[in-house]
Design a protein around this motif. Structure first.
Motif, PDB file in Angstrom:
ATOM      1  N   ARG A  51      42.178  19.506  18.834  1.00 41.08           N
ATOM      2  CA  ARG A  51      40.780  19.525  19.300  1.00 41.08           C
ATOM      3  C   ARG A  51      40.671  20.248  20.638  1.00 41.08           C
ATOM      4  NH1 ARG A  51      40.183  14.513  18.829  1.00 41.08           N
ATOM      5  NH2 ARG A  51      40.420  13.881  21.005  1.00 41.08           N
ATOM      6  N   SER A  52      41.606  19.962  21.535  1.00 40.52           N
ATOM      7  CA  SER A  52      41.589  20.592  22.860  1.00 40.52           C
ATOM      8  C   SER A  52      41.904  22.084  22.755  1.00 40.52           C
ATOM      9  CB  SER A  52      42.616  19.912  23.768  1.00 40.52           C
ATOM     10  OG  SER A  52      42.344  18.535  23.904  1.00 40.52           O
ATOM     11  N   ARG A  53      42.872  22.410  21.940  1.00 39.46           N
ATOM     12  CA  ARG A  53      43.245  23.816  21.771  1.00 39.46           C
ATOM     13  C   ARG A  53      42.072  24.634  21.267  1.00 39.46           C
ATOM     14  NH1 ARG A  53      43.937  27.513  18.456  1.00 39.46           N
ATOM     15  NH2 ARG A  53      43.227  26.193  16.747  1.00 39.46           N
ATOM     16  N   GLU A  54      41.325  24.083  20.313  1.00 38.93           N
ATOM     17  CA  GLU A  54      40.177  24.812  19.760  1.00 38.93           C
ATOM     18  C   GLU A  54      39.117  25.064  20.827  1.00 38.93           C
ATOM     19  OE1 GLU A  54      38.825  22.606  16.394  1.00 38.93           O
ATOM     20  OE2 GLU A  54      40.644  22.993  15.220  1.00 38.93           O
ATOM     21  N   LYS A  55      38.905  24.090  21.710  1.00 39.91           N
ATOM     22  CA  LYS A  55      37.925  24.281  22.790  1.00 39.91           C
ATOM     23  C   LYS A  55      38.372  25.378  23.747  1.00 39.91           C
ATOM     24  CE  LYS A  55      36.141  19.521  22.822  1.00 39.91           C
ATOM     25  NZ  LYS A  55      36.039  18.253  23.608  1.00 39.91           N
TER      26      LYS A  55
END
Length: 619
Positions: free
Chosen positions: A325-329
């Motif tokens: 989730r963080s990587r996608e942001k």
């Protein structure tokens, strides 16, 4: 040099007044690059890029070097000084320069010493010993900085492990793949590998991303996944394919060549992060957690900023959902930055490697998207990079295809087509591989000494016509061709191809024997010859569930010396390519497997559990 000299008015004035300047794309003209790099090494004892060559109007080189600054520096002549000196010598001492050129040309054109001897079997162990002694036990890979991936070295070690069950060979592969993935050479935000690491730890890459590296590395991770069943290796391969399909695939289906290291005039700027940037995007708490995981610190690890990496990450429990989730942001925000320049040339050779990689990925991971991508790229090449007379071409860009293909174009594309056949069992891919192989021999084979030349007999004839089997950043066209010859011989029964493989290895036996570690892909060919290669023919309807189970059984394990074929009503025309296959028929209408070794076959097998057990016992 581009910024310092070639775009500089003062340099341009001298160049335009006294010289004819030719700038060569070494990926478009690999023949020119290969020849004049050899010249540079003969003149200076070393090579590299940017490559600078001064030559006569007859293309005979008399001075060579790599990087030159614009002005003189301590211990280094500047480009301006060299231009003036060359002009002066050409006007006043031309005969000396031409004599120097003749000496170099005579040296690089010396007849090769061909012993025509078989490679000795102990070369395999010698190569392994060299790799083992050069292995970096702490950080994986071989030697010190800079470190290059060279995945074909890992292919050799996997096959050495498979044949000898030498555990340390597999340990070297796993340590290297783990370390490369954990390092900054891997793009943890957008996926894909950079070209090489400038340091021993794989932390700081040269940020350029090359199609060929990612194709070859994906295969290494896929094969190691087959061996170990460690899902991390499958995930890395899938992430590489995600990057390639997202960023490196044209609308027409071909794969682009590379992405630059620089953006906005700074190397790596696109890929770097500060703690504040991460926290602004993810929030304070989540930002701290992400920074701790990927070693992003206030001090930074590259010019005050951070290359995300897992080298020192000590997390034992990984919150995969949080990381993704963080990587996608972060990826979404990074995507709004100024991107590095994309080299949108479509090269036949590197596309061949990615076709092979995607085809292998499709069958190992049971992912039809990868198979479709490989098929689309193959269709693109046959639509855009085949001349009207059938001659394969090397490069496509902006609607233009150019340059008669080189050995690597043929060798790598044939490899890709063989993998596509063993993935889809569509005879058209086997037929294309056979026809290209025949053209390869027609245009490139050295009838006098054996082996394949770098460029074809119908191409522009340069000052010399070299042959090469050294496995550098990519495997050599000769070594890949030798394995292609063997695989095609076993797939079709055309054993004249196998003869060519043996002749090829004999041609280069001296070079390989002198330094086996530098010829790892050739030694894969030797391992194939030494091992009990296995042919598996499945006679069945392609869409039958039992057939699919048999195919999955073949693909689930690492079997590097196994060839597989499917013979069914849907692909009866494979008989035209492999006449022997008509002898293999299904028993009582059931999917039937034939396992053959050393020209003899076991009794036909219709039970999938028995089929799996027999293959397991053989392994």
């Amino acid at each position: 040099m581009e910024k310092e000299s070639f775009e500089d008015n003062e340099v341009a004035e001298i160049l335009n007044k006294y010289f004819i300047s030719i700038k060569v794309d070494r990926e478009e003209r690999t023949d020119i690059d290969h020849i004049y790099m050899t010249v540079c090494q003969a003149f200076t004892g070393s090579g590299g890029w940017p490559l600078t060559i001064f030559m006569t109007p007859d293309k005979e080189p008399f001075f060579a070097g790599t990087y030159f600054p614009k002005h003189d520096k301590i211990g280094m002549y500047g480009f301006l000084s060299i231009l003036q000196r060359v002009r002066k010598e050409w006007d006043g001492n031309r005969e000396y320069l031409i004599n120097s050129s003749n000496k170099i040309l005579n040296a690089i054109n010396e007849p090769e010493n061909v012993q025509n001897e078989e490679l000795k079997s102990d070369l395999i162990d010698s190569a392994f010993s060299q790799f083992k002694s050069n292995f970096d036990n702490d950080y994986g890979g071989f030697g010190n900085a800079p470190k290059f991936p060279t995945p074909h070295n890992l292919y050799f070690l996997l096959r050495y492990w498979y044949k000898t069950k030498e555990k340390s060979a597999l340990d070297i592969v796993e340590k290297t793949l783990d370390s490369m993935y954990r390092g900054g050479i891997y793009d943890h935000i957008g996926y894909g590998f950079s070209r090489y690491s400038t340091d021993r730890k794989w932390l700081v890459p040269h940020f350029e991303k090359m199609l060929y590296d990612n194709a070859l590395l994906a295969i290494a991770y896929l094969e190691t996944y087959q061996v170990t069943k460690n899902s991390r290796y499958a995930e890395v391969a899938e992430q590489i394919f995600t990057y390639v399909l997202r960023d490196m695939t044209s609308k027409e289906g071909g794969f682009y060549s590379a992405e630059d290291a620089d953006s906005e005039g700074e190397e790596g700027k696109f890929y770097l992060w500060t703690v504040d940037e991460v926290k602004n995007i993810l929030g304070e708490k989540a930002g701290d957690k992400f920074c701790a995981y990927f070693n992003i610190t206030p001090k930074g690890n590259f010019e005050g900023k951070n290359i995300p990496n897992l080298i020192k990450s000590s997390f034992t429990v990984i919150d995969t959902e949080f990381i993704n989730r963080s990587r996608e942001k972060l990826f979404d925000i990074r995507n709004k930055r100024v991107h590095p320049y994309k080299d949108d040339k479509i090269l036949t050779s590197w596309n061949g490697l990615m076709i092979a990689s995607m085809a292998i990925g499709g069958r190992v991971l049971c992912n039809n998207n990868y198979i479709s991508a490989a098929e689309n790229a193959s269709a693109f090449i046959y639509k855009k990079l085949i001349r009207k007379d059938g001659r394969l071409l090397a490069r496509y860009r902006d609607g233009e295809a150019a340059f008669p293909a080189y050995i690597d174009d043929y060798a790598f594309l044939i490899w890709g087509l063989i993998e596509l056949y063993e993935t889809t069992f569509k005879p058209e891919y086997l037929e294309k591989a056979i026809n290209l192989n025949k053209d390869l021999i027609k245009y490139f084979w050295d009838d006098k000494n054996g082996g394949l030349f770098v460029y074809g007999s119908d191409s522009e004839q340069l000052i010399t016509r070299p042959k090469e089997i050294y496995d550098g950043a990519t495997p050599s066209g000769n070594s890949v061709s030798a394995l292609n010859f063997l695989r095609l011989a076993h797939l079709t029964g055309m054993y004249e191809f196998e003869d060519k493989a043996h002749q090829l290895l004999k041609t280069f036996a001296n070079s390989i024997t002198d330094y086996p570690k530098g010829y790892s892909f050739s030694l894969i060919v030797l391992l194939f010859i030494q091992s009990k290669s296995k042919e598996i023919v499945i006679a069945a309807d392609r869409n039958n569930n039992e057939t699919k189970k048999m195919i999955d059984i073949i693909n689930e394990k690492f079997r590097p010396f196994t060839i597989s074929m499917l013979y069914s009503n849907e692909n009866k025309n494979v008989e035209k390519l492999a006449e022997f296959i008509s002898e293999y028929n299904s028993v009582n209408g059931r999917p039937t497997a034939y396992i053959c070794e050393n020209y003899s076959c076991k009794a036909p097998i219709t039970d999938t559990k028995l089929f799996k057990q027999i293959l397991k016992d053989d392994d």
